[in-house]
Each structure stands twice: as structure tokens, then as C-alpha cells.
Write a protein that holds these residues in place. Sequence first.
Motif, PDB file in Angstrom:
ATOM      1  N   LEU A   1      -3.584  68.721 -82.203  1.00  0.00           N
ATOM      2  CA  LEU A   1      -2.597  69.133 -83.195  1.00  0.00           C
ATOM      3  C   LEU A   1      -2.106  67.903 -83.950  1.00  0.00           C
ATOM      4  N   CYS A   2      -1.615  66.920 -83.196  1.00  0.00           N
ATOM      5  CA  CYS A   2      -1.102  65.701 -83.816  1.00  0.00           C
ATOM      6  C   CYS A   2      -1.032  64.598 -82.773  1.00  0.00           C
TER       7      CYS A   2
ATOM      8  N   CYS B   1       6.711  62.732 -82.043  1.00  0.00           N
ATOM      9  CA  CYS B   1       5.628  61.862 -81.587  1.00  0.00           C
ATOM     10  C   CYS B   1       5.923  60.388 -81.815  1.00  0.00           C
ATOM     11  N   VAL B   2       6.424  60.064 -82.994  1.00  0.00           N
ATOM     12  CA  VAL B   2       6.699  58.664 -83.312  1.00  0.00           C
ATOM     13  C   VAL B   2       7.838  58.119 -82.447  1.00  0.00           C
ATOM     14  N   MET B   3       8.871  58.925 -82.229  1.00  0.00           N
ATOM     15  CA  MET B   3       9.977  58.484 -81.361  1.00  0.00           C
ATOM     16  C   MET B   3       9.463  58.204 -79.945  1.00  0.00           C
TER      17      MET B   3
ATOM     18  N   ILE C   1      -0.700  62.279 -77.681  1.00  0.00           N
ATOM     19  CA  ILE C   1      -1.508  63.284 -78.371  1.00  0.00           C
ATOM     20  C   ILE C   1      -1.042  64.660 -77.916  1.00  0.00           C
ATOM     21  N   LEU C   2      -0.790  65.551 -78.873  1.00  0.00           N
ATOM     22  CA  LEU C   2      -0.511  66.946 -78.577  1.00  0.00           C
ATOM     23  C   LEU C   2      -1.768  67.722 -78.915  1.00  0.00           C
TER      24      LEU C   2
ATOM     25  N   PHE D   1       0.459  67.763 -73.602  1.00  0.00           N
ATOM     26  CA  PHE D   1       0.864  66.414 -73.978  1.00  0.00           C
ATOM     27  C   PHE D   1      -0.034  65.449 -73.220  1.00  0.00           C
ATOM     28  N   VAL D   2      -0.722  64.591 -73.956  1.00  0.00           N
ATOM     29  CA  VAL D   2      -1.608  63.601 -73.343  1.00  0.00           C
ATOM     30  C   VAL D   2      -1.097  62.225 -73.731  1.00  0.00           C
ATOM     31  N   THR D   3      -0.852  61.392 -72.731  1.00  0.00           N
ATOM     32  CA  THR D   3      -0.398  60.027 -73.000  1.00  0.00           C
ATOM     33  C   THR D   3      -1.464  59.055 -72.528  1.00  0.00           C
TER      34      THR D   3
END
Length: 109
Positions: free
Chosen positions: A8-9, A39-41, A51-52, A62-64
Motif C-alpha cells: 500500500l505504502c 509512515c513518515v512519523m 511498509i504497509l 505492518f512490516v518493519t
Amino acid sequence: MFDEKIVLCGSNGYEKKYYLNDRFSNLPEQIQQELQIMCVMFTEEIGGILILQFDEDGNLQFVTQAKEDDILYDDIGSGLKVHQMQADKRDLLESLELFYRVFVLGEEM
């Protein structure tokens, strides 16, 4: 069956970049902005990459990620922040999942 995921983003704290998949450019501007801020925060506070993405069933994940040598990345804070965002943005995230299931997967409501 293969495990297909659709991004998604995402936000990359290393390159200071945000990405919204063109497939979702028809989302309302306010939602696009809310996703970007979220996302930016995250990457400004925690570091690394967020990554969503949707899984094949339409669940938003949610992938970090972090570089292996990134000593500033907060791994524990990452998990806590994801849980906080999931709680704080629950309505938005559920709406995005419904949108994906109906308009991308073609499911009926």
C-alpha cells in the motif's frame, strides 16, 4: 499457492522517502495524507523502513526493516509503535482492509 503481498505504502528513514502505490491513488486525499504522516512519523521516531502491505486475504500488515549495522534503530520501540498505531488508527486500517477486499479482491460486502 504462493503468498502474494501488495504494498500500500511505505517510508524509508534512510533515504527520507515516502511511497504510495499508484494502484491506491484513487484513495481520498485525506487518507493518503494520513498514511503519509503515519509512515513518515514512524521512520522519523524509530528509524529503518516501514511498509504497509496487504496479504492475499486482504489483511493489512505492518512490516518493519532495518539495516543490519543500524545501531540507532529501536527494535523494541518498533513493535510498540506498530501496536500503538494499530490501536490509534484502527478505524482507518479496517476501512482500508474493507476497501481492498471490495475494490481489489472483488469480494462482496
